[in-house]
Design an enzyme around this catalytic site. Structure first.
Site, mmCIF file in Angstrom:
data_model
loop_
_atom_site.group_PDB
_atom_site.id
_atom_site.type_symbol
_atom_site.label_atom_id
_atom_site.label_comp_id
_atom_site.label_asym_id
_atom_site.label_seq_id
_atom_site.Cartn_x
_atom_site.Cartn_y
_atom_site.Cartn_z
ATOM 1 N N CYS A 98 -78.550 2.011 -78.362
ATOM 2 C CA CYS A 98 -79.382 2.212 -77.165
ATOM 3 C C CYS A 98 -78.596 2.638 -75.924
ATOM 4 C CB CYS A 98 -80.221 0.980 -76.865
ATOM 5 S SG CYS A 98 -80.558 -0.100 -78.252
ATOM 6 N N ARG A 132 -71.422 -5.468 -86.091
ATOM 7 C CA ARG A 132 -71.728 -6.761 -85.463
ATOM 8 C C ARG A 132 -70.815 -7.802 -86.078
ATOM 9 N NH1 ARG A 132 -78.356 -6.130 -84.830
ATOM 10 N NH2 ARG A 132 -78.120 -4.227 -83.607
ATOM 11 N N GLN A 139 -78.284 2.582 -88.822
ATOM 12 C CA GLN A 139 -79.738 2.477 -88.747
ATOM 13 C C GLN A 139 -80.357 3.868 -88.721
ATOM 14 O OE1 GLN A 139 -80.178 0.295 -85.074
ATOM 15 N NE2 GLN A 139 -80.511 -1.620 -86.174
ATOM 16 N N ASP A 156 -82.050 4.881 -86.502
ATOM 17 C CA ASP A 156 -82.392 4.472 -85.150
ATOM 18 C C ASP A 156 -82.907 5.658 -84.335
ATOM 19 O OD1 ASP A 156 -82.544 2.726 -83.076
ATOM 20 O OD2 ASP A 156 -80.410 2.753 -82.590
ATOM 21 N N HIS A 173 -84.535 6.475 -80.066
ATOM 22 C CA HIS A 173 -85.120 6.042 -78.796
ATOM 23 C C HIS A 173 -85.977 7.162 -78.260
ATOM 24 C CE1 HIS A 173 -81.726 3.332 -79.393
ATOM 25 N NE2 HIS A 173 -82.557 2.442 -78.864
ATOM 26 N N LYS A 198 -94.168 -5.482 -78.454
ATOM 27 C CA LYS A 198 -93.547 -4.901 -79.650
ATOM 28 C C LYS A 198 -94.498 -4.949 -80.828
ATOM 29 C CE LYS A 198 -91.762 -9.231 -81.408
ATOM 30 N NZ LYS A 198 -90.694 -10.067 -81.888
ATOM 31 N N HIS A 236 -87.788 1.713 -78.419
ATOM 32 C CA HIS A 236 -86.795 1.556 -79.486
ATOM 33 C C HIS A 236 -87.585 1.538 -80.783
ATOM 34 C CE1 HIS A 236 -83.825 -0.407 -76.659
ATOM 35 N NE2 HIS A 236 -84.948 -0.749 -76.055
HETATM 36 ZN ZN LIG Z 1 -82.531 0.447 -79.211
#
Ligand SMILES: [Zn+2]
Ligand SMILES: [Zn+2]
Length: 593
Positions: free
Chosen positions: A292, A321, A339, A341, A343, A422, A468
């Site tokens: 992000c 992580r 991910q 992922d 945005h 969410k 996200h």
């Molecule tokens: Zn994010």
């Protein structure tokens, strides 16, 4: 997951009956806590010796007898001090300790034991339950009579060690576990499911199918072997195709950032211990644990107009992580992962249509994997950031979108994050287990922290909203789910090796390699089994490797420019020309069969 109150009540009642049975066999037994857990219950008990498997059988037999006696669960309310005397007289020291805590601190809560369950809200009065001769401190609820429980619907499964109140300095308890369902049939199905899950364990299949490995020198980080890498890349490219078609662009941002970035995002104060920190010259850096903040810097690097929005950045680079080594497990708890992922940067009034677009992507992706899904909408929690009108507007858009899309969803009032509502998405795999993969998370906080804005039609600056979102979640975890969902028998579009050529004799090797070249040129993933084994053994090996197509080649096939096609299921598609086979395979890939 929706809670089955009645089943939980039965499970908890069985915990009492188990304790009563243990007390009969071991009058010196001292009891800790006995909550309901997934699929069953446990009770912590302190004894002079370790329980054996024979003991468990004996306890279970006594429980069954008690259930058949149709005992009543009687609830009694009493002042706290009377309860302290009552349990003191029974030498139940742990219960007395909990009651004293309740008296002095108003709570018995410790760590993760769920023993807040023991008492109600009123600190001056507590409730106890009597079942036959057995009395226990408990808030309830319970069944009224044991005839509500099917005597064949439960089983004791195992004993493990646990410290009293999770404290290593305190007494070592024995935690006795049981599973319980409404019916005997459901209990039997549970054990079948457990067996099936064991067979499908992705850690085992990952080794057997040559997909990935781990090494103690890189805890929690998988080595992807050639076949596993093919699988990983196939998923990655599939997701790219889906997202590009939906207006996303791919980016790559740095893996290591100065701590200034993490201070701006707030991760430095809240999340630092979960990140790998690195010193470089005089700078303090950390390896990114999420994409992000990098995407915010990208967004803020140019002046953005309302005409440019939505902007959707997709990224698949690795994240780290620093999970404790003790919790690492296969591909489901790792330190390094990627991910699918992205945005989405949108104007507030674009939230609805953006989420609608996301639901379309979600439906397509999960359909392609044969994973049914369900949604949960989490709304404004008591503590929240931003204006209440903004929240109301966003939630109204989300609800309207979900209704219009016709997807059933559960409303979890107050379950949103403090920075935005969410949607959590759960999939159900082939053996009925539920997994959370996707999330859609609105964010009003980060646009403030990173000063993310666009120039509106009014020529003034406005805040964007960040969404996200991930559909697979992490590739690693999603692959673990897929391996278990398919039991390693991937559909052809995913299979690392789609066709195995099996020459019957050495004289067919040259022809096989010509066929392989044609298959490769057609975009298929094919290999030749050149081992010295006999044909039947080669077929068996290919079946064990769960390869979708086996192409057997002998004199006849070679003369005809053909292959004898067999499926891993054992089905025989007979002899096909190479062209025919390519058409069959490509059709199966396109339709994702
Ligand atoms: Zn994010
Ligand atoms: Zn109880």
């Amino acid at each position: 997951m929706p809670k089955n109150e009645t089943l939980d009540t039965k499970r908890h009642s069985l915990a009492h009956i188990m304790a009563a049975s243990i007390l009969e066999m071991f009058p010196e037994a001292k009891f800790g806590v006995g909550p309901v857990i997934e699929d069953g219950f446990f009770y912590d008990v302190h004894l002079n010796r370790a329980l054996t498997p024979d003991d468990l059988q004996d306890i279970e037999k006594r429980m069954r007898e008690k259930v058949k006696q149709n005992l009543r669960f009687e609830r009694l309310e009493m002042p706290l001090n009377s309860a302290i005397h009552l349990f003191g007289d029974m030498s139940q020291n742990f219960k007395v300790e909990l009651l004293h805590d309740l008296k002095s601190r108003g709570t018995t809560a410790v760590a993760d034991l769920g023993d807040a369950n023991l008492v109600g809200g009123n600190v001056n009065e507590v409730s106890v339950y009597k079942t036959g001769d057995f009395t226990d401190l408990c808030r309830g609820p319970h069944v009224n009579e044991t005839r509500e429980i099917d005597p064949d619907s439960f089983r004791l499964t195992r004993v493990s060690g646990a410290y009293w109140r999770g404290n290593q300095e305190r007494e070592q308890m024995q935690r006795v576990y049981g599973v319980a369902f409404d019916t005997k049939q459901q209990l039997e199905e549970y054990f079948v499911r457990l067996e099936e899950a064991k067979k499908r364990d992705h850690r085992r299949l990952g080794r057997e199918l040559g997909l990935f490995m781990f090494h103690p020198w890189a805890p929690g980080a998988a080595f992807w072997l050639p076949k596993g890498t093919t699988l990983y890349n196939t998923l990655g490219n599939y997701m790219r195709e889906v997202l590009f078609a939906a207006g996303y662009v791919e980016v790559k941002t740095p893996l290591i950032f100065n701590k200034a970035l993490w201070e701006t995002s707030g991760h430095w104060s809240h999340y630092r211990q979960n990140m790998f920190q690195i010193a470089s010259e005089h700078e303090q850096m950390a390896v990114k644990a999420m994409n992000c903040p990098g995407h915010y810097l990208l967004f803020a690097s140019e002046v953005r107009s309302y005409r440019d929005l939505p902007i959707r950045f997709h990224e698949q680079t690795p994240l780290h992580r620093n999970e404790a080594s003790g919790v690492l497990s296969g591909l489901t708890r790792v330190r390094q992962f990627s991910q699918d992922d992205a945005h989405c940067f949108v104007m507030p009034d674009q939230i609805g249509q953006e989420v609608e677009r996301l639901l379309g992507i979600l439906r397509r992706v999960y359909d392609d994997f044969g994973l049914p899904f369900e949604l949960k909408l989490g709304t404004r929690p008591p503590e929240f950031l931003g204006e209440i009108e903004t929240w109301n507007e966003a939630e109204a858009q989300l609800k309207e979108t979900l209704d219009r899309a016709g997807v059933p969803y559960e409303l979890n009032e107050g379950d949103g994050a403090f920075y935005g509502p969410k949607i959590d998405i759960f999939v159900t795999d082939a053996i009925g287990r539920k997994w959370q993969c996707a999330t859609i998370q609105l964010d009003y906080m980060m646009p403030e922290r990173f000063d993310l804005k666009y120039i509106g039609a009014d020529n003034a600056e406005h805040r964007v909203v960040v969404i996200h979102r991930a559909i697979f979640g992490s590739f690693e975890r999603f692959l673990a789910i897929l391996i278990e969902h398919y039991a390693g028998a991937f559909p052809i579009w995913l299979a690392p090796v789609q066709a195995m050529l099996i020459p019957i004799a050495d004289r067919h090797a040259v022809y096989c390699s010509q066929v392989k070249d044609r298959l490769t040129a057609a975009g298929l993933r094919a290999e030749i089994d050149m081992s010295v084994e006999r044909m039947n053994a080669k077929i068996r090996n290919a079946q064990m490797q769960k390869i979708p197509y086996m192409l057997v080649v002998g004199d006849r096939e070679q003369e005809q420019g053909a292959v004898a096609v067999r499926l891993r299921s054992g089905e025989d598609l007979k002899t096909k020309s190479v062209e025919e086979f390519i058409a069959i395979a490509k059709d199966a890939i396109t339709t994702k069969k």
